[in-house]
Design a protein around this motif. Structure first.
Motif, PDB file in Angstrom:
ATOM      1  N   THR A  53      44.343  53.945  23.997  1.00  0.00           N
ATOM      2  CA  THR A  53      44.374  53.187  25.246  1.00  0.00           C
ATOM      3  C   THR A  53      42.941  53.076  25.753  1.00  0.00           C
ATOM      4  N   ASP A  54      42.706  52.078  26.597  1.00  0.00           N
ATOM      5  CA  ASP A  54      41.385  51.868  27.181  1.00  0.00           C
ATOM      6  C   ASP A  54      41.352  52.439  28.595  1.00  0.00           C
ATOM      7  N   ALA A  55      40.178  52.822  29.024  1.00  0.00           N
ATOM      8  CA  ALA A  55      40.000  53.304  30.398  1.00  0.00           C
ATOM      9  C   ALA A  55      39.991  52.108  31.345  1.00  0.00           C
ATOM     10  N   ARG A  56      40.395  52.343  32.581  1.00  0.00           N
ATOM     11  CA  ARG A  56      40.371  51.286  33.594  1.00  0.00           C
ATOM     12  C   ARG A  56      38.919  50.855  33.817  1.00  0.00           C
ATOM     13  N   PRO A  57      38.640  49.557  33.731  1.00  0.00           N
ATOM     14  CA  PRO A  57      37.261  49.088  33.943  1.00  0.00           C
ATOM     15  C   PRO A  57      36.816  49.329  35.390  1.00  0.00           C
ATOM     16  N   GLU A  58      35.596  49.775  35.549  1.00  0.00           N
ATOM     17  CA  GLU A  58      35.005  49.973  36.875  1.00  0.00           C
ATOM     18  C   GLU A  58      34.141  48.766  37.202  1.00  0.00           C
ATOM     19  N   LEU A  59      34.372  48.150  38.353  1.00  0.00           N
ATOM     20  CA  LEU A  59      33.604  46.976  38.753  1.00  0.00           C
ATOM     21  C   LEU A  59      32.388  47.408  39.564  1.00  0.00           C
ATOM     22  N   ASP A  60      31.262  46.757  39.294  1.00  0.00           N
ATOM     23  CA  ASP A  60      30.072  47.046  40.095  1.00  0.00           C
ATOM     24  C   ASP A  60      30.131  46.219  41.388  1.00  0.00           C
ATOM     25  N   GLU A  61      29.155  46.395  42.253  1.00  0.00           N
ATOM     26  CA  GLU A  61      29.157  45.726  43.559  1.00  0.00           C
ATOM     27  C   GLU A  61      29.134  44.210  43.426  1.00  0.00           C
ATOM     28  N   GLN A  63      30.287  42.339  40.884  1.00  0.00           N
ATOM     29  CA  GLN A  63      31.598  41.862  40.415  1.00  0.00           C
ATOM     30  C   GLN A  63      32.619  41.915  41.550  1.00  0.00           C
ATOM     31  N   GLN A  64      32.567  42.958  42.359  1.00  0.00           N
ATOM     32  CA  GLN A  64      33.487  43.087  43.490  1.00  0.00           C
ATOM     33  C   GLN A  64      33.232  41.994  44.523  1.00  0.00           C
ATOM     34  N   ARG A  65      31.973  41.678  44.760  1.00  0.00           N
ATOM     35  CA  ARG A  65      31.624  40.610  45.713  1.00  0.00           C
ATOM     36  C   ARG A  65      32.154  39.266  45.228  1.00  0.00           C
ATOM     37  N   CYS A  66      32.005  38.983  43.929  1.00  0.00           N
ATOM     38  CA  CYS A  66      32.514  37.726  43.353  1.00  0.00           C
ATOM     39  C   CYS A  66      34.033  37.640  43.481  1.00  0.00           C
ATOM     40  N   LEU A  67      34.720  38.752  43.227  1.00  0.00           N
ATOM     41  CA  LEU A  67      36.184  38.758  43.372  1.00  0.00           C
ATOM     42  C   LEU A  67      36.590  38.489  44.823  1.00  0.00           C
ATOM     43  N   ASN A  68      35.889  39.095  45.767  1.00  0.00           N
ATOM     44  CA  ASN A  68      36.197  38.880  47.183  1.00  0.00           C
ATOM     45  C   ASN A  68      36.016  37.424  47.569  1.00  0.00           C
ATOM     46  N   GLU A  69      34.989  36.763  47.034  1.00  0.00           N
ATOM     47  CA  GLU A  69      34.768  35.342  47.309  1.00  0.00           C
ATOM     48  C   GLU A  69      35.912  34.496  46.752  1.00  0.00           C
ATOM     49  N   VAL A  70      36.356  34.816  45.552  1.00  0.00           N
ATOM     50  CA  VAL A  70      37.468  34.071  44.942  1.00  0.00           C
ATOM     51  C   VAL A  70      38.744  34.291  45.751  1.00  0.00           C
ATOM     52  N   PHE A  71      39.003  35.517  46.191  1.00  0.00           N
ATOM     53  CA  PHE A  71      40.179  35.785  47.026  1.00  0.00           C
ATOM     54  C   PHE A  71      40.130  34.964  48.314  1.00  0.00           C
ATOM     55  N   ALA A  72      38.965  34.874  48.931  1.00  0.00           N
ATOM     56  CA  ALA A  72      38.812  34.089  50.161  1.00  0.00           C
ATOM     57  C   ALA A  72      39.116  32.619  49.892  1.00  0.00           C
ATOM     58  N   ARG A  73      38.625  32.085  48.775  1.00  0.00           N
ATOM     59  CA  ARG A  73      38.893  30.675  48.425  1.00  0.00           C
ATOM     60  C   ARG A  73      40.380  30.461  48.114  1.00  0.00           C
ATOM     61  N   PHE A 127      45.602  43.889  43.531  1.00  0.00           N
ATOM     62  CA  PHE A 127      44.180  43.545  43.644  1.00  0.00           C
ATOM     63  C   PHE A 127      43.317  44.517  42.847  1.00  0.00           C
ATOM     64  N   GLN A 128      43.651  45.808  42.899  1.00  0.00           N
ATOM     65  CA  GLN A 128      42.840  46.823  42.225  1.00  0.00           C
ATOM     66  C   GLN A 128      42.869  46.678  40.706  1.00  0.00           C
ATOM     67  N   LEU A 133      38.479  36.930  37.976  1.00  0.00           N
ATOM     68  CA  LEU A 133      39.360  35.926  38.535  1.00  0.00           C
ATOM     69  C   LEU A 133      38.554  34.685  38.858  1.00  0.00           C
ATOM     70  N   GLU A 134      39.139  33.526  38.530  1.00  0.00           N
ATOM     71  CA  GLU A 134      38.500  32.262  38.882  1.00  0.00           C
ATOM     72  C   GLU A 134      39.562  31.221  39.182  1.00  0.00           C
ATOM     73  N   ILE A 135      39.212  30.281  40.049  1.00  0.00           N
ATOM     74  CA  ILE A 135      40.104  29.168  40.370  1.00  0.00           C
ATOM     75  C   ILE A 135      39.778  28.036  39.412  1.00  0.00           C
ATOM     76  N   CYS A 136      40.830  27.452  38.813  1.00  0.00           N
ATOM     77  CA  CYS A 136      40.606  26.442  37.780  1.00  0.00           C
ATOM     78  C   CYS A 136      40.682  25.023  38.311  1.00  0.00           C
ATOM     79  N   ASP A 137      41.354  24.766  39.434  1.00  0.00           N
ATOM     80  CA  ASP A 137      41.426  23.370  39.911  1.00  0.00           C
ATOM     81  C   ASP A 137      40.936  23.211  41.309  1.00  0.00           C
TER      82      ASP A 137
END
Length: 137
Positions: A53-61, A63-73, A127-128, A133-137
């Motif tokens: 099995t693989d370990a859970r990936p840890e996101l750096d600051e 990557q977390q900021r980019c995810l938060n922006e996508v969630f807002a959009r 979310f965790q 994550l990206e929006i495609c349209d």
């Protein structure tokens, strides 16, 4: 003069036949000597231990900021049910770790109580567990 062998007295006797028990078939006789699983489940335990099995990936600051922006959009365009594509972590149900999985679907809703993205295909991704994550349209 003939030399006497060890079994000369019984070598020519008829094979004894029981009056109570019928003769055992060759198949049943062979089954008496077949191997058996003394440790039931042992092979399954060994193969499970060897499964990776693989370990859970840890996101750096960043990557977390980019995810938060996508969630807002996504929240801004939730009415149009945006198509998203991403990568999420799926925890293993048996042992520590898991694997990453690519997903693509329309966002049906956001469950703020559970902190989860609800997709049109019925999946709910916490979310965790979202790595990309990206929006495609």
């Amino acid at each position: 003069m003939a030399i006497m062998g060890r079994y000369d007295d019984i070598i020519n006797l008829e094979h004894p036949v029981s009056k109570r028990h019928s003769r055992m078939s060759a198949h049943d006789r062979a089954a008496q000597f077949s191997p058996f699983a003394a440790l039931t489940g042992y092979n399954e335990i060994i193969s499970e231990t060897g499964r990776m099995t693989d370990a859970r990936p840890e996101l750096d600051e960043e990557q977390q900021r980019c995810l938060n922006e996508v969630f807002a959009r996504i929240m801004e365009s939730l009415q149009s049910k945006p198509l998203v594509k991403g990568v999420c972590f799926v925890a293993d149900t048996i042992k520590e770790g898991g694997y990453t999985e690519v997903f693509s679907a329309r966002v049906r809703n956001i469950d703020f109580a559970e902190s989860a993205l609800i997709l049109s295909d019925g999946r709910s991704i916490l979310f965790q567990d979202i790595c990309e994550l990206e929006i495609c349209d």
